[in-house]
Motif scaffolding. Structure first.
Motif, PDB file in Angstrom:
ATOM      1  N   THR A 119      -4.330 -14.458 -28.433  1.00  0.00           N
ATOM      2  CA  THR A 119      -5.530 -15.491 -27.733  1.00  0.00           C
ATOM      3  C   THR A 119      -5.166 -16.836 -28.363  1.00  0.00           C
ATOM      4  O   THR A 119      -6.072 -17.739 -28.167  1.00  0.00           O
ATOM      5  CB  THR A 119      -6.772 -15.090 -28.405  1.00  0.00           C
ATOM      6  OG1 THR A 119      -6.732 -15.045 -30.128  1.00  0.00           O
ATOM      7  CG2 THR A 119      -7.310 -13.891 -28.123  1.00  0.00           C
ATOM      8  N   GLY A 120      -4.307 -17.004 -29.128  1.00  0.00           N
ATOM      9  CA  GLY A 120      -3.823 -18.296 -29.904  1.00  0.00           C
ATOM     10  C   GLY A 120      -4.386 -18.387 -31.253  1.00  0.00           C
ATOM     11  O   GLY A 120      -4.276 -19.321 -31.884  1.00  0.00           O
ATOM     12  N   TYR A 121      -5.505 -17.445 -31.633  1.00  0.00           N
ATOM     13  CA  TYR A 121      -5.864 -17.138 -32.982  1.00  0.00           C
ATOM     14  C   TYR A 121      -5.094 -15.877 -33.469  1.00  0.00           C
ATOM     15  O   TYR A 121      -5.384 -14.882 -33.021  1.00  0.00           O
ATOM     16  CB  TYR A 121      -7.339 -17.256 -33.051  1.00  0.00           C
ATOM     17  CG  TYR A 121      -7.956 -18.563 -32.574  1.00  0.00           C
ATOM     18  CD1 TYR A 121      -7.991 -19.827 -33.326  1.00  0.00           C
ATOM     19  CD2 TYR A 121      -8.668 -18.404 -31.189  1.00  0.00           C
ATOM     20  CE1 TYR A 121      -8.551 -20.767 -32.475  1.00  0.00           C
ATOM     21  CE2 TYR A 121      -9.250 -19.506 -30.657  1.00  0.00           C
ATOM     22  CZ  TYR A 121      -9.055 -20.661 -31.234  1.00  0.00           C
ATOM     23  OH  TYR A 121      -9.800 -21.859 -30.892  1.00  0.00           O
ATOM     24  N   ALA A 122      -4.137 -16.152 -34.379  1.00  0.00           N
ATOM     25  CA  ALA A 122      -3.730 -14.890 -34.851  1.00  0.00           C
ATOM     26  C   ALA A 122      -4.470 -13.748 -35.319  1.00  0.00           C
ATOM     27  O   ALA A 122      -4.140 -12.780 -35.126  1.00  0.00           O
ATOM     28  CB  ALA A 122      -2.820 -15.145 -36.093  1.00  0.00           C
ATOM     29  N   TRP A 123      -5.656 -14.146 -36.032  1.00  0.00           N
ATOM     30  CA  TRP A 123      -6.764 -13.162 -36.362  1.00  0.00           C
ATOM     31  C   TRP A 123      -7.465 -12.356 -35.482  1.00  0.00           C
ATOM     32  O   TRP A 123      -7.722 -11.307 -35.375  1.00  0.00           O
ATOM     33  CB  TRP A 123      -7.530 -13.856 -37.348  1.00  0.00           C
ATOM     34  CG  TRP A 123      -8.619 -14.924 -36.856  1.00  0.00           C
ATOM     35  CD1 TRP A 123      -8.241 -16.283 -36.660  1.00  0.00           C
ATOM     36  CD2 TRP A 123      -9.589 -14.589 -36.161  1.00  0.00           C
ATOM     37  NE1 TRP A 123      -9.091 -17.088 -36.003  1.00  0.00           N
ATOM     38  CE2 TRP A 123     -10.209 -16.069 -35.851  1.00  0.00           C
ATOM     39  CE3 TRP A 123     -10.531 -13.602 -35.722  1.00  0.00           C
ATOM     40  CZ2 TRP A 123     -11.420 -16.222 -35.119  1.00  0.00           C
ATOM     41  CZ3 TRP A 123     -11.618 -13.974 -35.272  1.00  0.00           C
ATOM     42  CH2 TRP A 123     -12.094 -15.049 -34.851  1.00  0.00           C
ATOM     43  N   MET A 124      -7.456 -12.992 -34.103  1.00  0.00           N
ATOM     44  CA  MET A 124      -7.698 -12.276 -32.952  1.00  0.00           C
ATOM     45  C   MET A 124      -6.879 -11.474 -32.226  1.00  0.00           C
ATOM     46  O   MET A 124      -7.078 -10.894 -31.262  1.00  0.00           O
ATOM     47  CB  MET A 124      -8.481 -13.282 -32.114  1.00  0.00           C
ATOM     48  CG  MET A 124      -9.769 -13.646 -32.673  1.00  0.00           C
ATOM     49  SD  MET A 124     -10.645 -14.917 -31.611  1.00  0.00           S
ATOM     50  CE  MET A 124     -11.141 -13.880 -30.357  1.00  0.00           C
ATOM     51  N   ASP A 125      -5.520 -11.837 -32.332  1.00  0.00           N
ATOM     52  CA  ASP A 125      -4.553 -11.032 -31.474  1.00  0.00           C
ATOM     53  C   ASP A 125      -4.505  -9.642 -31.865  1.00  0.00           C
ATOM     54  O   ASP A 125      -4.897  -8.908 -33.119  1.00  0.00           O
ATOM     55  CB  ASP A 125      -3.130 -11.486 -31.931  1.00  0.00           C
ATOM     56  CG  ASP A 125      -2.993 -13.060 -31.352  1.00  0.00           C
ATOM     57  OD1 ASP A 125      -3.575 -13.507 -30.707  1.00  0.00           O
ATOM     58  OD2 ASP A 125      -2.110 -13.596 -31.922  1.00  0.00           O
ATOM     59  N   THR A 126      -4.361  -8.923 -30.881  1.00  0.00           N
ATOM     60  CA  THR A 126      -4.364  -7.469 -31.259  1.00  0.00           C
ATOM     61  C   THR A 126      -3.525  -6.418 -30.227  1.00  0.00           C
ATOM     62  O   THR A 126      -3.252  -7.037 -29.002  1.00  0.00           O
ATOM     63  CB  THR A 126      -6.002  -6.870 -30.871  1.00  0.00           C
ATOM     64  OG1 THR A 126      -6.059  -5.249 -31.186  1.00  0.00           O
ATOM     65  CG2 THR A 126      -6.223  -6.947 -29.399  1.00  0.00           C
ATOM     66  N   SER A 127      -2.992  -5.430 -30.639  1.00  0.00           N
ATOM     67  CA  SER A 127      -2.067  -4.352 -29.979  1.00  0.00           C
ATOM     68  C   SER A 127      -3.081  -3.620 -29.192  1.00  0.00           C
ATOM     69  O   SER A 127      -3.831  -2.812 -29.988  1.00  0.00           O
ATOM     70  CB  SER A 127      -1.240  -3.853 -30.807  1.00  0.00           C
ATOM     71  OG  SER A 127      -0.378  -2.838 -30.179  1.00  0.00           O
ATOM     72  N   LEU A 128      -2.998  -3.417 -27.966  1.00  0.00           N
ATOM     73  CA  LEU A 128      -3.886  -2.331 -27.325  1.00  0.00           C
ATOM     74  C   LEU A 128      -3.626  -1.088 -27.223  1.00  0.00           C
ATOM     75  O   LEU A 128      -3.969   0.110 -27.176  1.00  0.00           O
ATOM     76  CB  LEU A 128      -4.159  -3.101 -25.904  1.00  0.00           C
ATOM     77  CG  LEU A 128      -5.021  -4.425 -25.892  1.00  0.00           C
ATOM     78  CD1 LEU A 128      -5.329  -4.715 -24.480  1.00  0.00           C
ATOM     79  CD2 LEU A 128      -6.371  -4.064 -26.690  1.00  0.00           C
TER      80      LEU A 128
END
Length: 183
Positions: A119-128
């Motif tokens: 997302t551009g925010y590391a804390w919001m990035d997620t592996s699905l």
């Protein structure tokens, strides 16, 4: 009258007494059975039958089939290696509306493919999801997405290898997906 056995010379066909060692007409040496000897070795009758008659042709055909199989195996191996090399790049696509874009990433490793969102925010990035995969031909992979069933996917690239199309879609229920490599 004595019962004299006769033999026939296998070389010239002359009728000879049964105890002859040489043919009186052509001089061929005969063994005890009246068969021709060649340098001390009995000359056996040539084998007959389909395989004996076509032994050379069958051997050549078998060698040709083996060579074709080896070439096909080599070509398939090269194609699989090339596909694997192309997959081992980061593939992405952008989804979202207006000012909220999400970068979807397919990250292939040697045996797994990870589907993640950035997302551009590391804390919001997620592996699905992370799936096992294997390359099975020059344009097909099998992916273990759900349970024990491997699904087959076709892979196509543009000429520059910057666009990859998976059919069916790997991360959705669509008929196909388009992924881009920005490297």
């Amino acid at each position: 009258m004595e019962n004299i056995t006769e033999i026939v010379c296998p070389n010239c066909g002359e009728k000879l007494p049964g105890d002859s060692v040489f043919c009186a007409k052509c001089g061929t040496r005969l063994n005890e059975d009246g068969q021709q000897e060649v340098q001390g070795v009995e000359q056996a009758a040539k084998p007959t039958g389909f395989f004996a008659k076509y032994k050379k042709i069958i051997g050549i055909a078998a060698a040709a089939v083996i060579i074709v199989l080896i070439v096909l195996f080599a070509v398939n191996t090269v194609q699989r290696t090339n596909l694997k090399k192309e997959l081992l790049r980061d593939w992405c696509k952008v989804e979202g509306e207006k000012d909220s874009y999400i970068l979807c990433v397919l990250d292939f490793s040697e045996k797994e493919v990870e589907y993640r969102l950035e997302t551009g925010y590391a804390w919001m990035d997620t592996s699905l999801a992370t799936y096992d995969y294997k390359v099975i031909s020059g344009n097909k992979i099998k992916v273990l997405r759900y349970g024990d069933d491997w699904e087959t996917f076709s892979i196509e690239f543009n000429d520059e290898k910057t666009i990859m199309i998976t059919t069916p879609a790997l991360t959705s229920t669509d008929a196909r997906e388009v992924w881009v490599n920005l490297d």
